[in-house]
Design an enzyme around this catalytic site. Structure first.
Site, PDB file in Angstrom:
ATOM      1  N   GLU A  79      -8.202  -3.452  -2.919  1.00  0.00           N
ATOM      2  CA  GLU A  79      -8.422  -2.630  -1.721  1.00  0.00           C
ATOM      3  C   GLU A  79      -8.186  -1.200  -1.737  1.00  0.00           C
ATOM      4  O   GLU A  79      -7.464  -0.663  -0.849  1.00  0.00           O
ATOM      5  CB  GLU A  79      -7.391  -3.238  -0.487  1.00  0.00           C
ATOM      6  CG  GLU A  79      -7.845  -4.771  -0.483  1.00  0.00           C
ATOM      7  CD  GLU A  79      -7.065  -5.668   0.675  1.00  0.00           C
ATOM      8  OE1 GLU A  79      -6.019  -5.076   0.955  1.00  0.00           O
ATOM      9  OE2 GLU A  79      -7.437  -6.355   1.172  1.00  0.00           O
ATOM     10  N   GLU A  92       3.408 -16.001  -2.978  1.00  0.00           N
ATOM     11  CA  GLU A  92       3.525 -15.117  -1.680  1.00  0.00           C
ATOM     12  C   GLU A  92       2.831 -15.927  -0.518  1.00  0.00           C
ATOM     13  O   GLU A  92       1.817 -16.349  -0.518  1.00  0.00           O
ATOM     14  CB  GLU A  92       2.650 -14.009  -2.238  1.00  0.00           C
ATOM     15  CG  GLU A  92       2.622 -12.943  -0.954  1.00  0.00           C
ATOM     16  CD  GLU A  92       1.958 -11.436  -0.994  1.00  0.00           C
ATOM     17  OE1 GLU A  92       2.297 -10.906  -2.053  1.00  0.00           O
ATOM     18  OE2 GLU A  92       1.116 -11.251  -0.439  1.00  0.00           O
ATOM     19  N   GLU A 137      -0.325 -12.456  10.458  1.00  0.00           N
ATOM     20  CA  GLU A 137      -1.377 -11.686  10.369  1.00  0.00           C
ATOM     21  C   GLU A 137      -2.810 -12.307  11.077  1.00  0.00           C
ATOM     22  O   GLU A 137      -3.667 -11.758  12.111  1.00  0.00           O
ATOM     23  CB  GLU A 137      -1.812 -11.077   9.019  1.00  0.00           C
ATOM     24  CG  GLU A 137      -3.203  -9.863   8.995  1.00  0.00           C
ATOM     25  CD  GLU A 137      -3.299  -9.605   7.597  1.00  0.00           C
ATOM     26  OE1 GLU A 137      -2.538  -9.934   6.619  1.00  0.00           O
ATOM     27  OE2 GLU A 137      -4.238  -9.051   7.344  1.00  0.00           O
ATOM     28  N   ASN A 193       0.813  -1.155   0.026  1.00  0.00           N
ATOM     29  CA  ASN A 193       0.089  -0.071   0.183  1.00  0.00           C
ATOM     30  C   ASN A 193       0.829   1.380   0.031  1.00  0.00           C
ATOM     31  O   ASN A 193       1.037   1.870   1.064  1.00  0.00           O
ATOM     32  CB  ASN A 193      -0.964   0.066   1.228  1.00  0.00           C
ATOM     33  CG  ASN A 193      -2.014  -1.362   1.105  1.00  0.00           C
ATOM     34  OD1 ASN A 193      -2.378  -1.317   0.133  1.00  0.00           O
ATOM     35  ND2 ASN A 193      -2.334  -1.597   2.224  1.00  0.00           N
ATOM     36  N   ARG A 222       1.172  -7.830  -8.193  1.00  0.00           N
ATOM     37  CA  ARG A 222       0.477  -8.705  -7.139  1.00  0.00           C
ATOM     38  C   ARG A 222      -0.947  -9.319  -7.666  1.00  0.00           C
ATOM     39  O   ARG A 222      -1.754  -8.519  -8.531  1.00  0.00           O
ATOM     40  CB  ARG A 222       0.082  -7.876  -5.827  1.00  0.00           C
ATOM     41  CG  ARG A 222       1.662  -7.846  -5.089  1.00  0.00           C
ATOM     42  CD  ARG A 222       1.402  -7.247  -3.894  1.00  0.00           C
ATOM     43  NE  ARG A 222       0.954  -8.118  -2.843  1.00  0.00           N
ATOM     44  CZ  ARG A 222      -0.050  -8.077  -2.095  1.00  0.00           C
ATOM     45  NH1 ARG A 222      -0.864  -7.094  -2.221  1.00  0.00           N
ATOM     46  NH2 ARG A 222      -0.051  -9.008  -0.856  1.00  0.00           N
ATOM     47  N   ASP A 250      -6.762 -15.150   1.393  1.00  0.00           N
ATOM     48  CA  ASP A 250      -6.064 -14.224   2.192  1.00  0.00           C
ATOM     49  C   ASP A 250      -5.343 -14.749   3.414  1.00  0.00           C
ATOM     50  O   ASP A 250      -5.703 -14.423   4.450  1.00  0.00           O
ATOM     51  CB  ASP A 250      -6.755 -12.948   2.254  1.00  0.00           C
ATOM     52  CG  ASP A 250      -5.853 -11.755   2.839  1.00  0.00           C
ATOM     53  OD1 ASP A 250      -4.502 -11.947   2.696  1.00  0.00           O
ATOM     54  OD2 ASP A 250      -6.419 -10.733   3.280  1.00  0.00           O
ATOM     55  N   ARG A 267     -15.514 -14.440  -3.562  1.00  0.00           N
ATOM     56  CA  ARG A 267     -14.156 -13.668  -3.591  1.00  0.00           C
ATOM     57  C   ARG A 267     -12.760 -14.660  -4.107  1.00  0.00           C
ATOM     58  O   ARG A 267     -11.875 -14.295  -4.535  1.00  0.00           O
ATOM     59  CB  ARG A 267     -13.660 -12.944  -2.332  1.00  0.00           C
ATOM     60  CG  ARG A 267     -12.096 -12.479  -1.884  1.00  0.00           C
ATOM     61  CD  ARG A 267     -12.170 -11.971  -0.823  1.00  0.00           C
ATOM     62  NE  ARG A 267     -10.648 -11.500  -0.335  1.00  0.00           N
ATOM     63  CZ  ARG A 267     -10.268 -11.084   0.708  1.00  0.00           C
ATOM     64  NH1 ARG A 267     -11.045 -10.680   1.744  1.00  0.00           N
ATOM     65  NH2 ARG A 267      -8.921 -10.870   0.886  1.00  0.00           N
ATOM     66  N   LYS A 294       0.995  -3.227  -6.249  1.00  0.00           N
ATOM     67  CA  LYS A 294      -0.673  -3.860  -5.842  1.00  0.00           C
ATOM     68  C   LYS A 294      -1.394  -2.632  -6.272  1.00  0.00           C
ATOM     69  O   LYS A 294      -1.447  -1.553  -6.086  1.00  0.00           O
ATOM     70  CB  LYS A 294      -0.624  -3.379  -4.322  1.00  0.00           C
ATOM     71  CG  LYS A 294      -2.020  -3.792  -3.732  1.00  0.00           C
ATOM     72  CD  LYS A 294      -2.031  -3.718  -2.415  1.00  0.00           C
ATOM     73  CE  LYS A 294      -3.482  -4.093  -1.800  1.00  0.00           C
ATOM     74  NZ  LYS A 294      -3.488  -3.823  -0.245  1.00  0.00           N
TER      75      LYS A 294
HETATM   76  O1  GCW Z   1      -4.235  -9.476   4.274  1.00  0.00           O
HETATM   77  C1  GCW Z   1      -4.578  -8.385   3.825  1.00  0.00           C
HETATM   78  C2  GCW Z   1      -4.089  -7.350   4.746  1.00  0.00           C
HETATM   79  C3  GCW Z   1      -3.584  -5.959   4.316  1.00  0.00           C
HETATM   80  C4  GCW Z   1      -2.737  -6.008   3.259  1.00  0.00           C
HETATM   81  C5  GCW Z   1      -3.414  -7.093   2.098  1.00  0.00           C
HETATM   82  C6  GCW Z   1      -2.613  -7.280   1.025  1.00  0.00           C
HETATM   83  C7  GCW Z   1      -1.081  -4.806   2.368  1.00  0.00           C
HETATM   84  O2  GCW Z   1      -5.215  -7.168   5.265  1.00  0.00           O
HETATM   85  O3  GCW Z   1      -3.330  -5.187   5.298  1.00  0.00           O
HETATM   86  O4  GCW Z   1      -2.235  -5.037   2.650  1.00  0.00           O
HETATM   87  O5  GCW Z   1      -3.925  -8.260   2.469  1.00  0.00           O
HETATM   88  O6  GCW Z   1      -1.853  -8.479   0.932  1.00  0.00           O
HETATM   89  O7  GCW Z   1      -2.305  -6.436   0.043  1.00  0.00           O
END
Ligand code: GCW
Length: 838
Positions: free
Chosen positions: A303, A404, A410, A222, A336, A382, A353, A299
């Site tokens: 998001e 990745e 997380e 980000n 990405r 994710d 998703r 990216k």
């Molecule tokens: O898992 C999510 C995370 C975001 C992250 C996103 C991503 C960097 O909650 O914080 O952003 O994935 O991988 O881009």
């Protein structure tokens, strides 16, 4: 004549090793036998060929390692003396220096050879790299052999990494915070600049080099456009200079809107000539300052990030405009694959998703330039506790790929919980996607470029280390970085090999320590899955909040798409081709057939693929619901076992790290109970079906705070409801002091008292526990977990052991709020001594 070189070794501070800072590169003294064993096998002289920075690093490591582990001082020489030597250098230099040795065969890219031989009658140990970086890898590998008690007397081995790209990403913000980082603030950035003191970066470079990592991006995906500003470049150069001697190429994550936001162009359309020229100019400038710059990570359209969709362009258009700016300099772009719509309609049962990565990128196969790599998260959602391998991995035959993997935990307990991720990664990497024509096509082979004969590809780990002395704030979490690096080098290693190596390097070769730590690590993912979201439910954590504590419904009724669709009748996402979202159709026919049928779908992914009634029987013979109940009790019990087993290692591990890990496991054991109770009670209420063994919603030792006699405390509803026992908790209004009194009705004797309270991050409330008139203990709720609410994240546990109680005693908890923290309580439990963590 032998020329003895004098130099002062500028090496990382090993004195502080037992803080965890030196991680697996402690070079701690080996116990008697092992040290003596190597005595005769080891020449006393070290010859480092050339003065390239990685060779000098290799030299310094060998000196340091041999001194630390074997207590021997090596003499540095320019030529091999009569008594023999350890010789480190590139293969070409070694051939020149030791012409009689048979070193004809080449070594593959980044590889090394370790060889013992006689040279003019003297014993030599050759550490030869294909490149200087390879020689450094060889030095680390040789030292690892010594540290893990492997033989070094006769060596003849060649190692070449499995894939060319072995990178880490650090999601660091330029203000010094880290997105999803749990090890403190950034080692790279502070207040919009590169830090003055880069000593931790140098140490990190050393750790990464020891694993063979050859690239790093140092800011969050980000990305702040400012990272590409000419003013910041000289600062970024400093980081590149610190990492270069370790063979690591620096990279940056970029914002696709930069030509407009930073470059002040009217557009960032990837096909616009001014935008093309802007990217080229930025790349040219960077390479002038950092000739070995690695490239960019991007990216886009994800998001809330801007991307090519703003101009109706494709991801390939976006990747290629950047790739073409990098190509003349040998740089790469990781683009990405994590692109999805986070405003999806939950009410539409066909929305999914999990489909997104494939749907977005499969149509573009073959359109990406040769130096572009699509970077794909290992699962289709994710980083959840269990996901199938991403079908996109098997679907790009004419595009470079990287997988990745998320090292930072997380959704995996954020380093508050010990969860060793290597077994999970292995399952994905070894999973055969049944694509291509040449036999098995496991994920690892595809991403390394082997299956479809791609020019490049590899492994990316999201690492997010911080300034915490032990990098992650959990000593045991270091094993995930270690394991990532080892798998990127050689994904055929087993989880057990990796856990064993790491444990020996980190805690020494004591067999009892080795057995206990390895067992805990190998078991820990399954355990975490058991007490969070089993059967492919996903982690069941607070999706719209901190991604840490339990919140079963947080994933539902919103656009984020991490849905499990549990209701009163059943649970699971129907991803079938025939009845569901069609996600399963993204796999090749054999994989599709396995997941599509209830008979062949593995239990552990059942609810990821199918929606079934709670009474559906698993292959194990249990119903889905009973499995959910049982696994949560098994998981919580397993963590209690880890605590018990670790505690038995007292005296075998240095005290500071012993105590750190003990405290971490004690906390985890308490949190596992919070998870267990919340998830089982939620499913009990949803399904209306009781636990066959009667544990759920039945806690005989527990006295709810809302049922206590309250003095100043007020009853408070807790959201989500399942994160507080009974009907909620109690809290004390600000600027008051409160007390809750509980009656102990059991027999007189010695008991453990468990206090379940809430510890939010808005203050440091104080508590005092009394039994009768006696003060049993006092504590402060000063944790800083990311929550201001009474919920599963803040729910905390304090245990007072062996308290003498008389039947009829009053147990009082006094609470004094502080700041926004209300000294809130959930319940107490009075248990037989010794049974308090269950
Ligand atoms: O898992 C999510 C995370 C975001 C992250 C996103 C991503 C960097 O909650 O914080 O952003 O994935 O991988 O881009």
């Amino acid at each position: 004549m032998m020329r003895v070189l004098c130099f002062v070794l500028l090496l990382p501070a090993l004195a502080s090793a037992e803080t965890g800072e030196a991680a697996w590169l402690r070079y701690a003294p080996l116990a008697g036998n092992a040290a003596r064993r190597d005595e005769s096998a080891l020449p006393r002289t070290l010859v480092a060929l050339g003065d390239a920075a990685p060779i000098l690093k290799a030299r310094d490591e060998i000196v340091l390692g041999v001194r630390g582990m074997l207590g021997r001082e090596l003499t540095i020489a320019a030529q091999v003396p009569a008594g023999g030597a350890i010789v480190v250098g590139t293969l070409a230099r070694v051939r020149d220096a030791l012409p009689q040795l048979d070193l004809r065969d080449g070594i593959g890219p980044d590889g090394f050879r370790l060889k013992t031989a006689l040279h003019n009658g003297a014993r030599v140990i050759v550490i030869a790299g294909e490149s200087e970086r390879g020689a450094l890898y060889g030095a680390f590998a040789w030292l690892r052999r010594i540290a893990t008690n492997e033989a070094i007397a006769t060596l003849d081995e060649t190692q070449v990494p499995y894939a060319p790209l072995r990178w880490v990403n650090e999601w660091n913000n330029i203000d010094g915070s880290i997105e999803r980082g749990y090890g403190g603030r950034s080692i790279f950035w502070d207040a919009g600049h590169i830090r003055q003191d880069l000593s931790r970066v140098a140490e990190y470079g050393r750790l990464l080099a020891s694993l063979g990592i050859n690239g790093i991006s140092i800011n969050s995906v980000n990305a702040n456009p400012v990272v590409l500003s000419p003013e910041l470049l000289p600062e970024v150069v400093r980081v590149a200079e610190v990492l270069r001697p370790w063979g690591i190429r620096l990279a940056l994550a970029i914002d696709f809107g930069s030509p407009q936001s930073l470059g002040k162009l009217p557009t960032y359309d990837p096909l616009d000539p001014s935008v093309i020229a802007w990217w080229k100019a930025r790349a040219d400038d960077i390479y002038k300052a950092i000739p070995d710059f690695g490239g960019f990570v991007l990216k886009a359209d994800s998001e809330g990030r801007v991307g090519p969709s703003a101009y109706g362009r494709t991801h390939a258009d976006a990747a290629n405009v950047v790739a073409r700016a990098l190509a003349p300099h040998g740089g790469v772009i990781f683009y990405r694959g994590f692109v999805y719509d986070h405003h999806m309609d939950w009410n539409n049962p066909k929305n999914d998703r999990a489909r997104a990565a494939y749907d977005n990128f499969h149509p573009l196969d073959g359109q990406f330039d040769e130096n572009a790599i699509v970077q794909i998260k290992h699962g289709p959602i994710d980083f959840q506790v269990r996901e199938p391998a991403s079908p996109l991995v098997g679907a790009l035959e004419r595009t470079n790929e990287a997988i990745e993997l998320q090292i930072t935990q997380e959704y995996m307990g954020q380093a508050r919980h010990t969860v060793f991720l290597v077994p999970m990664w292995k399952e994905t990497l070894d999973f055969d996607l049944h694509v291509g024509a040449g036999g098995p096509s496991p994920v690892k082979a595809i991403v390394a470029g082997r299956t479809f004969h791609r020019p490049t590809g590899g492994f990316v780990g999201v690492s997010n280390v911080g300034l915490a002395p032990n990098w992650f704030n959990n000593h045991l979490s270091q094993a995930n970085l270690y394991g990532f690096g080892r798998l990127a080098w050689n994904p055929d290693l087993t989880s057990r090999q990796i856990a064993g190596e790491w444990t020996r390097l980190t805690f020494g070769n004591d067999p009892r320590v080795l057995e206990t730590v390895t067992r805990i690590q190998l078991d820990s993912w399954r355990t975490y899955e058991n007490y969070t979201g089993p059967l492919g439910l996903q982690t069941l954590t607070d999706i719209v909040g901190n991604h840490y504590g339990v919140a079963v419904e947080a994933s539902e009724r919103n656009g984020w798409g991490q849905w499990h669709r549990a209701d009163e009748k059943g649970v699971g996402m129907d991803r079938n081709v025939v009845t569901g979202t069609g996600f399963i159709g993204q796999y090749s026919p054999p994989v599709r057939a396995m997941y599509e049928s209830l008979e062949s779908c593995p239990d552990e992914l059942l609810l990821f693929m199918h929606h079934v009634p709670y009474t559906h029987r698993l292959h194990s013979g249990k119903t889905v619901l009973q499995h959910i109940y049982d696994s949560h009790y098994d998981g919580a019990a397993a963590v209690a076992g880890y605590l018990r087993d670790w505690s038995a290692l007292k005296g075998r591990v240095d005290d500071p790290r012993f105590e750190d890990v003990r405290a971490q496991l004690e906390y985890q054991a308490g949190q596992a109970i919070v998870w267990r109770d919340a998830v089982t009670r939620w499913f009990h209420r949803a399904s209306g079906i009781a636990d066959t063994t009667g544990r759920v919603d039945n806690y005989p030792d527990r006295i709810e705070a809302e049922g206590a006699q309250l003095n100043g405390y007020l009853v408070k509803a807790v959201t989500p409801w399942e994160t507080a026992s009974g009907t909620g908790g109690i809290e004390c209004p600000p600027s008051a002091s409160c007390a809750a009194q509980f009656k102990y009705a059991g027999p007189s004797g010695t008991r453990d008292i468990v206090v379940q309270y809430f510890d939010v991050n808005t203050g440091a409330a104080r508590f005092r526990l009394r039994a009768g008139d006696r003060v049993i203990g006092e504590w402060t709720a000063s944790d800083r977990l990311a929550t201001r609410r009474l919920d599963g994240s803040s729910s905390s546990r304090r245990i007072f052991t062996a308290v003498a109680l008389k039947s009829g005693d009053t147990i009082t908890i006094e609470g004094i709020p502080d700041g926004g923290e209300t000294a809130a309580l959930d319940y107490i439990e009075i248990q037989q001594t010794g049974r308090s963590i269950r």
